[in-house]
Design a protein around this motif. Structure first.
Motif, PDB file in Angstrom:
ATOM      1  N   VAL A 136     -17.644  39.507  -8.803  1.00 37.10           N
ATOM      2  CA  VAL A 136     -16.572  39.639  -7.816  1.00 37.10           C
ATOM      3  C   VAL A 136     -15.320  38.908  -8.288  1.00 37.10           C
ATOM      4  O   VAL A 136     -14.194  39.405  -8.141  1.00 37.10           O
ATOM      5  CB  VAL A 136     -17.034  39.100  -6.449  1.00 37.10           C
ATOM      6  CG1 VAL A 136     -15.889  39.122  -5.447  1.00 37.10           C
ATOM      7  CG2 VAL A 136     -18.209  39.923  -5.927  1.00 37.10           C
ATOM      8  N   GLN A 156     -15.070  37.448   6.446  1.00 35.50           N
ATOM      9  CA  GLN A 156     -15.749  36.750   5.359  1.00 35.50           C
ATOM     10  C   GLN A 156     -16.240  35.365   5.813  1.00 35.50           C
ATOM     11  O   GLN A 156     -16.064  34.349   5.125  1.00 35.50           O
ATOM     12  CB  GLN A 156     -14.840  36.632   4.135  1.00 35.50           C
ATOM     13  CG  GLN A 156     -14.386  37.983   3.597  1.00 35.50           C
ATOM     14  CD  GLN A 156     -13.652  37.889   2.273  1.00 35.50           C
ATOM     15  OE1 GLN A 156     -13.657  36.858   1.623  1.00 35.50           O
ATOM     16  NE2 GLN A 156     -13.028  38.974   1.862  1.00 35.50           N
ATOM     17  N   GLU A 199     -17.691  44.370  -2.331  1.00 35.11           N
ATOM     18  CA  GLU A 199     -18.184  43.272  -3.165  1.00 35.11           C
ATOM     19  C   GLU A 199     -19.700  43.359  -3.333  1.00 35.11           C
ATOM     20  O   GLU A 199     -20.228  43.150  -4.430  1.00 35.11           O
ATOM     21  CB  GLU A 199     -17.812  41.920  -2.539  1.00 35.11           C
ATOM     22  CG  GLU A 199     -16.347  41.575  -2.600  1.00 35.11           C
ATOM     23  CD  GLU A 199     -16.077  40.190  -2.043  1.00 35.11           C
ATOM     24  OE1 GLU A 199     -17.044  39.515  -1.636  1.00 35.11           O
ATOM     25  OE2 GLU A 199     -14.901  39.780  -2.017  1.00 35.11           O
ATOM     26  N   LEU A 256     -20.548  46.026  -5.808  1.00 38.61           N
ATOM     27  CA  LEU A 256     -20.267  45.584  -7.175  1.00 38.61           C
ATOM     28  C   LEU A 256     -21.362  44.660  -7.694  1.00 38.61           C
ATOM     29  O   LEU A 256     -21.774  44.742  -8.857  1.00 38.61           O
ATOM     30  CB  LEU A 256     -18.916  44.862  -7.220  1.00 38.61           C
ATOM     31  CG  LEU A 256     -17.663  45.716  -7.001  1.00 38.61           C
ATOM     32  CD1 LEU A 256     -16.444  44.820  -6.853  1.00 38.61           C
ATOM     33  CD2 LEU A 256     -17.457  46.696  -8.138  1.00 38.61           C
ATOM     34  N   LYS A 257     -21.867  43.769  -6.846  1.00 33.00           N
ATOM     35  CA  LYS A 257     -22.886  42.809  -7.269  1.00 33.00           C
ATOM     36  C   LYS A 257     -24.250  43.463  -7.449  1.00 33.00           C
ATOM     37  O   LYS A 257     -25.061  42.999  -8.243  1.00 33.00           O
ATOM     38  CB  LYS A 257     -22.979  41.667  -6.249  1.00 33.00           C
ATOM     39  CG  LYS A 257     -21.752  40.770  -6.256  1.00 33.00           C
ATOM     40  CD  LYS A 257     -21.740  39.797  -5.106  1.00 33.00           C
ATOM     41  CE  LYS A 257     -22.753  38.704  -5.273  1.00 33.00           C
ATOM     42  NZ  LYS A 257     -22.615  37.654  -4.242  1.00 33.00           N
ATOM     43  N   ASN A 277     -21.972  35.926  -8.681  1.00 29.75           N
ATOM     44  CA  ASN A 277     -20.670  36.096  -8.035  1.00 29.75           C
ATOM     45  C   ASN A 277     -19.516  36.187  -9.033  1.00 29.75           C
ATOM     46  O   ASN A 277     -18.391  36.536  -8.645  1.00 29.75           O
ATOM     47  CB  ASN A 277     -20.409  34.933  -7.069  1.00 29.75           C
ATOM     48  CG  ASN A 277     -19.354  35.275  -6.037  1.00 29.75           C
ATOM     49  OD1 ASN A 277     -19.497  36.262  -5.315  1.00 29.75           O
ATOM     50  ND2 ASN A 277     -18.290  34.493  -5.975  1.00 29.75           N
ATOM     51  N   LYS A 290     -15.675  43.210   1.803  1.00 29.49           N
ATOM     52  CA  LYS A 290     -16.960  42.542   1.631  1.00 29.49           C
ATOM     53  C   LYS A 290     -18.068  43.525   1.243  1.00 29.49           C
ATOM     54  O   LYS A 290     -18.899  43.220   0.381  1.00 29.49           O
ATOM     55  CB  LYS A 290     -17.341  41.828   2.944  1.00 29.49           C
ATOM     56  CG  LYS A 290     -18.319  40.691   2.758  1.00 29.49           C
ATOM     57  CD  LYS A 290     -17.687  39.528   2.033  1.00 29.49           C
ATOM     58  CE  LYS A 290     -18.621  38.322   1.986  1.00 29.49           C
ATOM     59  NZ  LYS A 290     -18.036  37.190   1.283  1.00 29.49           N
ATOM     60  N   THR A 299      -7.090  42.332  -2.626  1.00 24.94           N
ATOM     61  CA  THR A 299      -8.441  41.788  -2.459  1.00 24.94           C
ATOM     62  C   THR A 299      -9.452  42.926  -2.376  1.00 24.94           C
ATOM     63  O   THR A 299      -9.096  44.109  -2.492  1.00 24.94           O
ATOM     64  CB  THR A 299      -8.514  40.904  -1.199  1.00 24.94           C
ATOM     65  OG1 THR A 299      -9.780  40.240  -1.167  1.00 24.94           O
ATOM     66  CG2 THR A 299      -8.349  41.744   0.064  1.00 24.94           C
ATOM     67  N   ILE A 300     -10.735  42.551  -2.156  1.00 22.74           N
ATOM     68  CA  ILE A 300     -11.837  43.509  -2.141  1.00 22.74           C
ATOM     69  C   ILE A 300     -12.612  43.350  -0.838  1.00 22.74           C
ATOM     70  O   ILE A 300     -12.929  42.233  -0.426  1.00 22.74           O
ATOM     71  CB  ILE A 300     -12.790  43.275  -3.342  1.00 22.74           C
ATOM     72  CG1 ILE A 300     -12.010  43.368  -4.665  1.00 22.74           C
ATOM     73  CG2 ILE A 300     -13.930  44.279  -3.341  1.00 22.74           C
ATOM     74  CD1 ILE A 300     -12.837  43.015  -5.881  1.00 22.74           C
ATOM     75  N   LYS A 327     -11.744  40.801  -8.859  1.00 18.31           N
ATOM     76  CA  LYS A 327     -10.499  40.407  -8.183  1.00 18.31           C
ATOM     77  C   LYS A 327      -9.412  40.074  -9.192  1.00 18.31           C
ATOM     78  O   LYS A 327      -8.234  40.405  -8.990  1.00 18.31           O
ATOM     79  CB  LYS A 327     -10.766  39.216  -7.265  1.00 18.31           C
ATOM     80  CG  LYS A 327     -11.551  39.555  -6.018  1.00 18.31           C
ATOM     81  CD  LYS A 327     -11.748  38.324  -5.136  1.00 18.31           C
ATOM     82  CE  LYS A 327     -12.500  38.677  -3.855  1.00 18.31           C
ATOM     83  NZ  LYS A 327     -12.755  37.487  -3.002  1.00 18.31           N
ATOM     84  N   LYS A 337      -6.515  46.809  -0.042  1.00 14.69           N
ATOM     85  CA  LYS A 337      -7.876  46.294  -0.226  1.00 14.69           C
ATOM     86  C   LYS A 337      -8.743  47.361  -0.896  1.00 14.69           C
ATOM     87  O   LYS A 337      -8.718  48.524  -0.501  1.00 14.69           O
ATOM     88  CB  LYS A 337      -8.468  45.897   1.126  1.00 14.69           C
ATOM     89  CG  LYS A 337      -9.859  45.296   1.054  1.00 14.69           C
ATOM     90  CD  LYS A 337     -10.375  44.901   2.432  1.00 14.69           C
ATOM     91  CE  LYS A 337      -9.585  43.758   3.023  1.00 14.69           C
ATOM     92  NZ  LYS A 337     -10.194  43.281   4.286  1.00 14.69           N
TER      93      LYS A 337
END
Length: 496
Positions: free
Chosen positions: A321, A72, A347, A350-351, A318, A344, A341-342, A325, A377
């Motif tokens: 995300v 990340q 993420e 999702l976005k 964002n 990358k 956590t998630i 979380k 994760k």
């Protein structure tokens, strides 16, 4: 200090050529030849942008991209390769790459891509700094620090201390009741009751009793006196959710209650007076309901003193995300699972998703994932099938998508995509067209051209108006204002 751009390229001659291309640009271009040297440079210097060749002598360039995504790291990646294909490009963009360049890279193409992504990075960092310094990440049940949510928090701050009626409008699942509760908690009535009624969930024959109460014997089954929501909320706040679902006769009685503060319980003969603040909400267009005769116009103007529009989840950036979380960790603790956590790439999925069910849908999906899996994760493989099927289809609102431009009656398609490749190629081909004869030129009004240009920029930036404004070299407020004006015109035309 100049921005740092790292070129990972095993060909010294190509590296020298690219350096020559950008020698006058306002950033420093550094060069390494191997994946090992690239990792060491990135860890020491953290460049704003990485240009990554996929064929390196010691490892595949895709491993570098995976390493950056996994850690990340705060750097953008542009992939450059002579061995690419559409499938490879899509795969790498899904993994987190920001752009895709095919060799041999032309000078203008390289400079355009680097400048665009450096501008975007600078803007994102500026917004993040402002949010971290001034903005709230949590507020009275809300989670999120996006610009639209900061605006919502400020509206709540302004309206809460007053006695004005509030009408909350928004799609299902956006948090209308959370907003109403936040207004109550920030008001002078915070120590008094907050009573919520869902007008869409109560049969119309029972609605009057639910709001105003009844006395014993008022109807079959009324074995005792019962206080309604209006009495229960005395001194506090009464929240009427899905108000447009209420039938017209009950709307008439509600209007009188709002005007006088008095009501008569069902079956009673004596009026009662209470002091309540009214907050209403709907997921419909109230003006359209008025025009179609399902909602009283006088009631609309009585409750529509301060309108609040809840932003849909797809417009919250964002925050998606951050919320995911939060729910992931909450349910992992409740169900004694390992999720923390998630990933990358998950993420990013999702976005990109449009979230027709908004926060409620996100909450349910995360709950389902936690129940059915037990990993540390959340990965892309955990997400439902619709995420891969609809990942790149932006939701269309009242402004119609622009599919082509017509020059001399020849269409030039400009497809919206997260990569600049197709757009730049289309514009380049367009620029080299033969100048048409004057008698064949199609002249269109400037406002049409302006609207198409702004719409294309917004689509190109996946709906991000601020990024679109940067590309157009316009003020974001100007783009917002024009977009809202066009949507209002389209909505009016649709209603007519």
């Amino acid at each position: 200090m100049k921005p740092k751009v790292l070129l990972i390229e095993d060909s010294t001659s190509l590296a020298l050529l690219y350096k020559q291309y950008v020698k006058d640009e306002p950033y420093d271009l550094f060069h390494v030849e191997t994946g090992r040297d690239a990792k060491a440079f990135i860890e020491r210097n953290m460049p704003e942008l990485v240009i990554l060749d996929l064929k390196l002598p010691d490892m595949d360039g895709e491993e570098i991209l995976d390493w950056i995504v996994e850690k990340q790291l705060n750097t953008s990646v542009i992939v450059a390769t002579a061995h690419g294909s559409v499938d490879v490009a899509v795969q790498l963009l899904q993994k987190g790459a920001k752009d895709f360049l095919e060799k041999p890279i032309k000078s203008d193409r390289l400079k355009t891509s680097i400048n665009l992504h450096l501008q975007r990075t600078k803007l994102e960092n500026l917004v993040e700094d402002i949010e971290n310094k001034f903005d709230r990440h949590r507020f009275r049940g809300f989670i999120g620090s996006s610009i639209v949510m900061q605006g919502l928090y400020k509206i709540i701050d302004s309206v809460a201390p007053t006695s004005a009626s509030v009408f909350i409008i928004g799609e299902s699942g956006t948090g209308k009741e959370v907003c109403a509760n936040a207004i109550h908690k920030e008001s002078r009535r915070a120590d008094k009751p907050f009573v919520a009624i869902n007008c869409g969930a109560i049969p119309k024959d029972l609605m009057e009793s639910e709001i105003f109460g009844h006395v014993k014997g008022a109807f079959t089954g009324a074995t005792t006196d019962r206080k309604g929501a209006a009495s229960q909320a005395d001194g506090g706040t009464l929240f009427l959710d899905e108000l447009c679902e209420m039938d017209l006769e009950m709307q008439k009685k509600l209007l009188r209650f709002l005007q006088t503060g008095t009501f008569t319980p069902l079956g009673a003969s004596k009026e009662q007076k209470v002091d309540v603040r009214i907050i209403c909400a709907t997921n419909r267009d109230p003006l359209q309901e008025v025009e179609e005769g399902r909602f009283r116009e006088d009631l609309y103007y009585r409750v529509h003193v301060v309108p609040i529009e809840m932003p849909p989840l797809r417009e919250r950036g964002n925050d998606i995300v951050v919320l995911a979380k939060h729910f992931l960790q909450q349910y992992a603790i409740e169900d004694e699972k390992q999720f923390r956590t998630i990933a990358k790439d998950a993420e990013a999925q999702l976005k990109r998703y449009q979230w027709p069910g908004n926060v409620r849908q996100l909450q349910n999906i995360i709950r389902n994932i936690v129940v059915l899996n037990d990993d540390s994760k959340l990965q892309v493989a955990h997400l439902p099938a619709q995420f891969s099927q609809n990942r790149s289809e932006p939701k269309r609102t009242s402004v119609a998508p622009v599919k082509s431009q017509t020059i001399n009656e020849t269409p030039v398609d400009v497809p919206p995509t997260s990569s600049l490749e197709n757009s730049v190629d289309a514009l380049t081909n367009h620029a080299h067209e033969t100048v048409p004869d004057a008698q064949n030129v199609v002249i269109r009004p400037m406002w049409q051209i302006e609207r198409e240009a702004i719409q294309q920029a917004i689509e190109f930036c996946d709906g991000n108006v601020i990024n679109a404004a940067v590309l157009l070299e316009l003020s974001p407020s100007t783009v917002y204002r024009k977009k809202q004006a066009w949507e209002a015109e389209d909505e009016q035309s649709y209603v007519q």
